[in-house]
Design a protein around this motif. Structure first.
Motif, PDB file in Angstrom:
ATOM      1  N   ALA A 311       1.539  -0.772   0.313  1.00 48.06           N
ATOM      2  CA  ALA A 311      -0.227   0.044  -0.057  1.00 48.06           C
ATOM      3  C   ALA A 311       0.740   1.286   0.045  1.00 48.06           C
ATOM      4  CB  ALA A 311      -0.668   0.198   1.453  1.00 48.06           C
ATOM      5  N   GLU A 312       0.284   2.563  -0.750  1.00 46.32           N
ATOM      6  CA  GLU A 312       1.452   3.487  -0.398  1.00 46.32           C
ATOM      7  C   GLU A 312       1.108   4.416   0.381  1.00 46.32           C
ATOM      8  OE1 GLU A 312       1.462   6.758  -3.779  1.00 46.32           O
ATOM      9  OE2 GLU A 312      -0.288   6.463  -3.391  1.00 46.32           O
ATOM     10  N   VAL A 313       1.917   4.926   1.011  1.00 46.14           N
ATOM     11  CA  VAL A 313       1.873   5.882   2.442  1.00 46.14           C
ATOM     12  C   VAL A 313       2.820   6.829   1.860  1.00 46.14           C
ATOM     13  CG1 VAL A 313       2.960   5.608   4.449  1.00 46.14           C
ATOM     14  CG2 VAL A 313       2.254   3.451   3.779  1.00 46.14           C
ATOM     15  N   GLN A 314       2.511   8.062   2.097  1.00 46.13           N
ATOM     16  CA  GLN A 314       2.839   9.102   1.409  1.00 46.13           C
ATOM     17  C   GLN A 314       2.962  10.000   2.189  1.00 46.13           C
ATOM     18  OE1 GLN A 314      -1.127  10.212  -0.863  1.00 46.13           O
ATOM     19  NE2 GLN A 314       0.208   9.377  -2.649  1.00 46.13           N
ATOM     20  N   ASP A 315       2.477  10.388   4.084  1.00 43.89           N
ATOM     21  CA  ASP A 315       2.789  10.490   5.126  1.00 43.89           C
ATOM     22  C   ASP A 315       2.543   9.698   6.341  1.00 43.89           C
ATOM     23  OD1 ASP A 315       2.612  13.339   6.258  1.00 43.89           O
ATOM     24  OD2 ASP A 315       0.726  14.618   6.110  1.00 43.89           O
ATOM     25  N   LEU A 316       2.973  10.452   6.957  1.00 46.88           N
ATOM     26  CA  LEU A 316       2.725   9.874   8.673  1.00 46.88           C
ATOM     27  C   LEU A 316       2.255  10.795   9.841  1.00 46.88           C
ATOM     28  CD1 LEU A 316       6.675   9.289   9.363  1.00 46.88           C
ATOM     29  CD2 LEU A 316       5.552   7.522   7.765  1.00 46.88           C
ATOM     30  N   HIS A 317       1.302  11.912   8.614  1.00 52.24           N
ATOM     31  CA  HIS A 317       1.085  12.252  10.047  1.00 52.24           C
ATOM     32  C   HIS A 317      -0.832  12.672   9.362  1.00 52.24           C
ATOM     33  CE1 HIS A 317       4.699  13.618  12.131  1.00 52.24           C
ATOM     34  NE2 HIS A 317       4.569  13.965  10.462  1.00 52.24           N
ATOM     35  N   ALA A 318      -1.410  12.228  10.276  1.00 53.88           N
ATOM     36  CA  ALA A 318      -3.079  13.016  10.114  1.00 53.88           C
ATOM     37  C   ALA A 318      -3.442  13.752   9.497  1.00 53.88           C
ATOM     38  CB  ALA A 318      -3.230  12.392  11.160  1.00 53.88           C
ATOM     39  N   PRO A 319      -4.397  14.586   8.993  1.00 54.63           N
ATOM     40  CA  PRO A 319      -5.106  15.502   8.890  1.00 54.63           C
ATOM     41  C   PRO A 319      -4.715  16.450  10.075  1.00 54.63           C
ATOM     42  CG  PRO A 319      -6.006  14.252   7.698  1.00 54.63           C
ATOM     43  CD  PRO A 319      -5.639  13.547   8.600  1.00 54.63           C
ATOM     44  N   PHE A 320      -5.478  17.664   9.729  1.00 55.69           N
ATOM     45  CA  PHE A 320      -5.846  18.351  10.991  1.00 55.69           C
ATOM     46  C   PHE A 320      -6.727  18.000  11.845  1.00 55.69           C
ATOM     47  CE2 PHE A 320      -6.944  22.637  13.719  1.00 55.69           C
ATOM     48  CZ  PHE A 320      -6.207  22.866  13.775  1.00 55.69           C
ATOM     49  N   ALA A 321      -6.373  18.155  12.961  1.00 55.51           N
ATOM     50  CA  ALA A 321      -7.345  17.680  14.264  1.00 55.51           C
ATOM     51  C   ALA A 321      -7.988  16.525  14.178  1.00 55.51           C
ATOM     52  CB  ALA A 321      -8.722  18.584  14.004  1.00 55.51           C
ATOM     53  N   VAL A 322      -7.293  15.153  13.273  1.00 58.39           N
ATOM     54  CA  VAL A 322      -7.903  13.908  13.668  1.00 58.39           C
ATOM     55  C   VAL A 322      -6.537  13.053  13.714  1.00 58.39           C
ATOM     56  CG1 VAL A 322      -8.479  12.545  11.356  1.00 58.39           C
ATOM     57  CG2 VAL A 322      -9.145  15.057  10.649  1.00 58.39           C
ATOM     58  N   THR A 323      -7.290  11.902  14.256  1.00 56.03           N
ATOM     59  CA  THR A 323      -6.359  11.115  15.072  1.00 56.03           C
ATOM     60  C   THR A 323      -6.967   9.628  14.259  1.00 56.03           C
ATOM     61  OG1 THR A 323      -6.369  11.984  17.268  1.00 56.03           O
ATOM     62  CG2 THR A 323      -5.162  10.185  17.436  1.00 56.03           C
ATOM     63  N   ILE A 324      -6.279   9.321  13.753  1.00 58.29           N
ATOM     64  CA  ILE A 324      -6.047   7.995  12.985  1.00 58.29           C
ATOM     65  C   ILE A 324      -5.172   6.802  14.549  1.00 58.29           C
ATOM     66  CG2 ILE A 324      -6.393   6.651  11.001  1.00 58.29           C
ATOM     67  CD1 ILE A 324      -6.037   8.945   9.512  1.00 58.29           C
ATOM     68  N   ASP A 325      -6.287   5.999  14.743  1.00 59.95           N
ATOM     69  CA  ASP A 325      -5.343   4.650  15.247  1.00 59.95           C
ATOM     70  C   ASP A 325      -4.716   3.266  14.103  1.00 59.95           C
ATOM     71  OD1 ASP A 325      -4.289   2.537  17.849  1.00 59.95           O
ATOM     72  OD2 ASP A 325      -6.542   2.294  17.565  1.00 59.95           O
ATOM     73  N   GLN A 326      -3.140   4.184  14.251  1.00 60.68           N
ATOM     74  CA  GLN A 326      -2.506   3.434  13.706  1.00 60.68           C
ATOM     75  C   GLN A 326      -1.291   4.010  13.446  1.00 60.68           C
ATOM     76  OE1 GLN A 326      -3.738   3.598   9.279  1.00 60.68           O
ATOM     77  NE2 GLN A 326      -2.815   5.136   8.865  1.00 60.68           N
ATOM     78  N   THR A 327      -0.509   3.169  13.553  1.00 64.30           N
ATOM     79  CA  THR A 327       1.311   3.927  13.649  1.00 64.30           C
ATOM     80  C   THR A 327       1.814   3.243  12.517  1.00 64.30           C
ATOM     81  OG1 THR A 327       1.588   1.151  14.752  1.00 64.30           O
ATOM     82  CG2 THR A 327       1.432   3.076  15.779  1.00 64.30           C
ATOM     83  N   TYR A 328       2.607   3.436  12.263  1.00 63.16           N
ATOM     84  CA  TYR A 328       4.112   3.423  10.817  1.00 63.16           C
ATOM     85  C   TYR A 328       5.062   2.832  11.165  1.00 63.16           C
ATOM     86  CZ  TYR A 328       0.176   5.953   8.576  1.00 63.16           C
ATOM     87  OH  TYR A 328      -0.156   6.670   7.870  1.00 63.16           O
ATOM     88  N   SER A 329       5.307   0.955  10.742  1.00 65.71           N
ATOM     89  CA  SER A 329       6.687   0.823  11.523  1.00 65.71           C
ATOM     90  C   SER A 329       6.816  -0.570  10.880  1.00 65.71           C
ATOM     91  CB  SER A 329       6.923   0.535  13.437  1.00 65.71           C
ATOM     92  OG  SER A 329       6.134  -0.431  13.105  1.00 65.71           O
ATOM     93  N   ASP A 330       8.172  -0.739  10.814  1.00 67.77           N
ATOM     94  CA  ASP A 330       8.535  -2.077  10.184  1.00 67.77           C
ATOM     95  C   ASP A 330       8.028  -2.488   8.378  1.00 67.77           C
ATOM     96  OD1 ASP A 330       9.515  -3.533  11.849  1.00 67.77           O
ATOM     97  OD2 ASP A 330       6.710  -4.243  12.883  1.00 67.77           O
ATOM     98  N   GLY A 331       8.369  -0.956   7.747  1.00 65.79           N
ATOM     99  CA  GLY A 331       7.911  -1.252   6.361  1.00 65.79           C
ATOM    100  C   GLY A 331       6.148  -0.652   6.268  1.00 65.79           C
ATOM    101  N   GLY A 332       5.084  -0.623   7.012  1.00 67.71           N
ATOM    102  CA  GLY A 332       4.502  -0.501   6.572  1.00 67.71           C
ATOM    103  C   GLY A 332       2.953  -0.116   7.666  1.00 67.71           C
ATOM    104  N   ILE A 333       1.831  -0.594   7.316  1.00 68.99           N
ATOM    105  CA  ILE A 333       0.969   0.248   8.570  1.00 68.99           C
ATOM    106  C   ILE A 333       0.479  -0.987   9.983  1.00 68.99           C
ATOM    107  CG2 ILE A 333      -1.173   1.126   8.511  1.00 68.99           C
ATOM    108  CD1 ILE A 333      -0.668   2.046   5.765  1.00 68.99           C
ATOM    109  N   VAL A 334       0.420  -0.452  10.857  1.00 69.92           N
ATOM    110  CA  VAL A 334      -0.273  -1.413  11.405  1.00 69.92           C
ATOM    111  C   VAL A 334      -1.502  -0.283  12.872  1.00 69.92           C
ATOM    112  CG1 VAL A 334       1.250  -1.846  13.677  1.00 69.92           C
ATOM    113  CG2 VAL A 334       2.616  -1.944  12.372  1.00 69.92           C
ATOM    114  N   LEU A 335      -2.279  -1.520  11.860  1.00 69.92           N
ATOM    115  CA  LEU A 335      -3.345  -1.071  12.712  1.00 69.92           C
ATOM    116  C   LEU A 335      -3.752  -1.005  13.451  1.00 69.92           C
ATOM    117  CD1 LEU A 335      -5.465  -2.745   9.638  1.00 69.92           C
ATOM    118  CD2 LEU A 335      -4.785  -0.246   9.806  1.00 69.92           C
ATOM    119  N   GLY A 336      -4.856  -0.051  14.644  1.00 71.11           N
ATOM    120  CA  GLY A 336      -4.925  -0.413  15.979  1.00 71.11           C
ATOM    121  C   GLY A 336      -6.207  -0.982  16.247  1.00 71.11           C
TER     122      GLY A 336
END
Length: 396
Positions: A311-336
């Motif tokens: 999956a394409e990962v373009q940015d490590l941050h969420a939009p302003f005033a938005v929180t997304i329960d996921q992290t970026y590590s090990d070359g991918g996305i870790v869902l919460g």
């Protein structure tokens, strides 16, 4: 339980860098983010991100219906747009409502969406993508250094104008990502800027110097015959489809053997991704969603299908005033584990800001330049509206 209403919110994303492709770029790095919140008579709300185009026209297909019937409601929205057509930007309105419905369904089940959809692993493999056409070489290295620190082993360059510059910059990406692997995967995205023979010559020259994992959107999105012929003449896989909407638009690509990596824009939604993944899987093709920053719920769907590649990962941050329960590590996305799609929105904070941006400004990548694909030389010439992007090399 019934759907009773919705509200639309607009916030912004600050990329912290210019973002774009061969067609243009957003110099400010500020872009608009649309959010739709579906309301129910039970007080539970579903959140979708993406494009809110035509939501007011589509909502009657949902009003008063049980939100748990997600796939039936998706088809109801397609039917509701029957005469006008569900393609183009209208498909974005369908998708954002679809994402909100899936968020609602998972919240009601008390589960994160990835688990509701049947995934047994919360990890989604990804690749780094800087939307980096306007970055200098130093800035390019800085972005991919950040991504390498998160374990990424693959990177995609926006290019297609200057083969020498693209070669140099692909090698910079490879060198930066080599801290994690001795064979980084390298992709080049031309964003529909070539004709067939331009594509053959360009990719062939690059392949004299490095191994290209895939060439993305080399030709116009509908050119099934051209993509097939290109795939036969280069080693790189041909990846395309992000700007196609309904499944019916993929049929020529499948029928002609035109695509090696099936792509879909994440902004087109969860149900579309799931259905396209099945269609691709029936042909033994991998699927790869593009732009998960636009609709993070699709990452949950990617975790649940058997043929997801990356999956394409373009940015490590969420939009302003938005929180997304996921992290970026090990070359991918870790869902919460947050029930639903993991998105929370601070509406009061959004109301206090006036920052805004527009992907569709004339200088940006969503507006195709007049002379795109009509240059005699890769770098263009006098009067070519794609001129003006320059790079500063490192260590030169």
């Amino acid at each position: 339980m019934k759907i009773t209403g919705y509200r639309t919110i607009h916030t912004h994303r600050d990329w912290g860098r210019p973002v774009g492709d061969v067609n243009g770029f957003i110099a400010s790095g500020i872009t608009d983010v649309a959010i739709v919140i579906l309301e129910t008579d039970a007080g539970v709300e579903g959140i979708g991100m993406g494009s809110d185009h035509a939501v007011e026209l589509l909502f009657p297909a949902l009003e008063g219906r049980d939100p748990r019937a997600v796939t039936s409601l998706y088809d109801a929205m397609l039917s509701h747009a029957f005469k006008a057509g569900h393609g183009g930007t209208t498909f974005g309105g369908i998708a954002i409502l679809d994402a909100a419905l899936w968020d609602l369904k998972a919240k009601l089940a008390g589960e994160p969406l990835w688990r509701l959809l049947g995934a047994d692993d919360r990890f989604v493999p990804g690749y780094a993508s800087g939307l980096d056409i306007a970055l200098t070489d130093d800035e390019l290295v800085s972005f991919y250094t950040t991504m390498a620190e998160r374990g990424y082993t693959a990177g995609k360059l926006k290019g297609g104008r200057d083969v020498n510059a693209d070669l140099r910059r692909l090698l910079l990406i490879a060198d930066t990502l080599s801290v994690n692997t001795d064979r980084p995967a390298l992709m080049l995205d031309a964003n529909e800027s070539w004709n067939l023979k331009q594509g053959v010559r360009y990719v062939s020259e690059i392949e004299e110097h490095l191994d290209l994992t895939w060439i993305e959107e080399p030709l116009r999105r509908w050119d099934a015959s051209g993509h097939h012929r290109l795939s036969q003449q280069v080693r790189a896989g041909v990846a395309t489809g992000e700007n196609l909407t309904g499944l019916e638009l993929y049929r020529p690509l499948f029928d002609h053997g035109s695509v090696d990596i099936v792509q879909t824009g994440a902004v087109w939604g969860v149900t579309n991704f799931l259905r396209l993944a099945v269609a691709a899987h029936s042909r033994d093709l991998p699927i790869s969603p593009v732009g998960l920053t636009s609709n993070p719920a699709v990452a949950h769907a990617a975790a649940a299908v058997p043929n997801h590649l990356t999956a394409e990962v373009q940015d490590l941050h969420a939009p302003f005033a938005v929180t997304i329960d996921q992290t970026y590590s090990d070359g991918g996305i870790v869902l919460g584990d947050t029930p639903g799609g993991g998105i929370t929105v601070d509406e009061d904070l959004i109301a206090l800001t006036s920052a805004q941006g527009d992907w569709r400004q004339s200088a940006g990548p969503h507006v195709r330049p007049k002379r795109a694909g009509l240059s005699m030389t890769p770098a263009g010439g006098p009067g070519d509206e794609l001129q003006g992007i320059t790079y500063t090399a490192v260590d030169e």
